[in-house]
Design a protein around this motif. Structure first.
Motif, short mmCIF file in Angstrom:
data_model
loop_
_atom_site.label_atom_id
_atom_site.label_comp_id
_atom_site.label_asym_id
_atom_site.label_seq_id
_atom_site.Cartn_x
_atom_site.Cartn_y
_atom_site.Cartn_z
N ASP A 1 40.01 -29.06 16.80
CA ASP A 1 39.60 -27.71 17.16
C ASP A 1 40.58 -26.69 16.59
O ASP A 1 41.80 -26.89 16.64
CB ASP A 1 39.53 -27.56 18.69
N PRO B 1 41.06 -22.37 16.71
CA PRO B 1 40.53 -21.16 17.35
C PRO B 1 39.87 -20.22 16.36
O PRO B 1 40.17 -20.23 15.16
CB PRO B 1 41.78 -20.51 17.96
N GLN B 2 38.98 -19.38 16.86
CA GLN B 2 38.41 -18.31 16.06
C GLN B 2 39.51 -17.31 15.71
O GLN B 2 40.42 -17.07 16.51
CB GLN B 2 37.31 -17.60 16.85
N ALA B 3 39.44 -16.73 14.51
CA ALA B 3 40.43 -15.73 14.10
C ALA B 3 39.84 -14.84 13.01
O ALA B 3 38.86 -15.20 12.35
CB ALA B 3 41.71 -16.41 13.59
N ASP B 4 40.43 -13.67 12.84
CA ASP B 4 40.02 -12.80 11.76
C ASP B 4 40.48 -13.35 10.41
O ASP B 4 39.76 -13.31 9.42
CB ASP B 4 40.59 -11.39 11.96
N GLY C 1 42.54 -16.63 8.40
CA GLY C 1 43.10 -17.98 8.39
C GLY C 1 43.94 -18.19 7.15
O GLY C 1 43.66 -17.63 6.09
N ARG D 1 37.38 -22.61 7.66
CA ARG D 1 36.49 -21.67 6.99
C ARG D 1 35.38 -21.21 7.93
O ARG D 1 34.97 -20.04 7.91
CB ARG D 1 35.88 -22.34 5.76
N SER D 2 34.91 -22.10 8.78
CA SER D 2 33.84 -21.74 9.71
C SER D 2 34.32 -20.90 10.88
O SER D 2 33.52 -20.26 11.57
CB SER D 2 33.16 -23.01 10.24
N ARG D 3 35.65 -20.87 11.11
CA ARG D 3 36.20 -20.17 12.28
C ARG D 3 36.86 -18.85 11.94
O ARG D 3 37.29 -18.13 12.85
CB ARG D 3 37.23 -21.08 12.97
N VAL D 4 37.01 -18.52 10.65
CA VAL D 4 37.71 -17.28 10.30
C VAL D 4 36.82 -16.41 9.42
O VAL D 4 35.91 -16.89 8.74
CB VAL D 4 39.06 -17.56 9.57
N ASN D 5 37.11 -15.11 9.43
CA ASN D 5 36.36 -14.17 8.60
C ASN D 5 36.94 -14.06 7.20
O ASN D 5 36.21 -13.74 6.25
CB ASN D 5 36.37 -12.78 9.25
#
Length: 296
Positions: free
Chosen positions: A46, A48-51, A53, A72-76
């Protein structure tokens, strides 16, 4: 090797501008973050989500690939930081050899290793070669270097916070080198650890290291190691030839071709270098620049 992570701890004063604007979620160098939960209770990794990475290191095994895809799937916005992430780095020199040959040489045929079967299931399987991050997932910004300089990273993050474009220099190390070019031919290469003529003297009074006969990869290496303001390249400042750690001049450049041309202009025969492909792509062996003969 961890040097890029240590760069994040070596900002100095720019860190004071960044800290009030950022929240780290997580940062393994300064946080104890377990991929499978703090007590190992999770069944899947896991992040975390982030702006933003940041990935350091290339893609060598299945776990590296999975984590790059997960981040890549969790950051903008994804940053590949360091030459390993951008071009494969030193580990990508292994791309010259077939995977089975590497297993045999390192894990079976080594005199200090008891020969055994390749582990399965307990450790991530190696991929067929080392990949740069952008060969596996979309990368929004690449910050080269071995390691990246703190001011380059700080500048990139400050531009992100302000929403302004960030661009790296397109110049070469030679463009920022203060040594003197006399444009006189030399015929023989010198050993890299021989002292350069003028060592210790002001660099603007010292003759170009390449013209002294040292193999300096400045003509084929992107500038930036001296800082964002165009300072003297780090190795040159230490009276050492450039080793090429900032990678190619651009994504399509071929360091071997660029260096062969540079050597020829001062009368040096590239045939004096027996392993030219590895020498000139020491930090940039991904993306097909180093490969087993006959393999794409």
């Amino acid at each position: 090797c961890g040097r890029c992570e240590l760069t994040l701890l070596d900002f100095g004063e720019p860190l004071l501008d960044l800290l009030p604007e950022l929240e780290f979620v997580p940062r393994p160098v300064i946080m104890d973050h377990k991929l499978f939960g703090q007590t190992g209770e999770g069944s899947e990794a896991d992040i975390p989500q982030a702006d933003v990475g940041i990935i350091t290191g290339g893609i060598r095994n299945e776990e590296n690939k999975h984590l790059a895809e997960l981040m890549r799937s969790r950051v903008n916005f994804l940053i590949a930081m360091g030459s390993c992430a951008c071009f494969g780095g030193i580990p990508a020199m292994a791309n010259q050899f077939a995977l089975e040959d590497l297993y045999e040489r390192v894990y079976r045929g080594n005199s200090t290793t008891d020969s055994g079967e390749t582990p399965k299931g307990e450790v991530p399987a190696l991929l067929v070669r080392v990949y740069s991050v952008d060969e596996v997932v979309k990368v929004d910004l690449k910050l080269p270097g071995c390691p990246t300089t703190p001011d380059m990273f700080a500048a990139a993050v400050l531009h992100l916070l302000k929403g302004t474009p960030f661009e790296l220099s397109q110049k070469s190390v030679c463009d920022q080198c203060p040594t003197i070019r006399q444009k006189k031919a030399v015929s023989m290469l010198k050993r890299p650890l021989e002292p350069v003529e003028g060592a210790g003297e002001p660099l603007d009074t010292v003759r170009c290291f390449m013209e002294q006969g040292f193999l300096c990869q400045g003509p084929a290496t992107r500038a930036g190691c001296g800082g964002m303001e165009g300072g003297t390249p780090r190795c040159i400042k230490a009276y050492m030839p450039c080793r090429g750690c900032y990678g190619p001049l651009n994504d399509t450049a071929n360091p071997m071709v660029d260096m062969m041309g540079a050597l020829s202009t001062i009368g040096l025969d590239p045939a004096q270098i027996p392993d030219r492909a590895a020498q000139f792509n020491r930090f940039a062996g991904a993306k097909g620049r180093l490969r087993v003969t006959g393999r794409k």
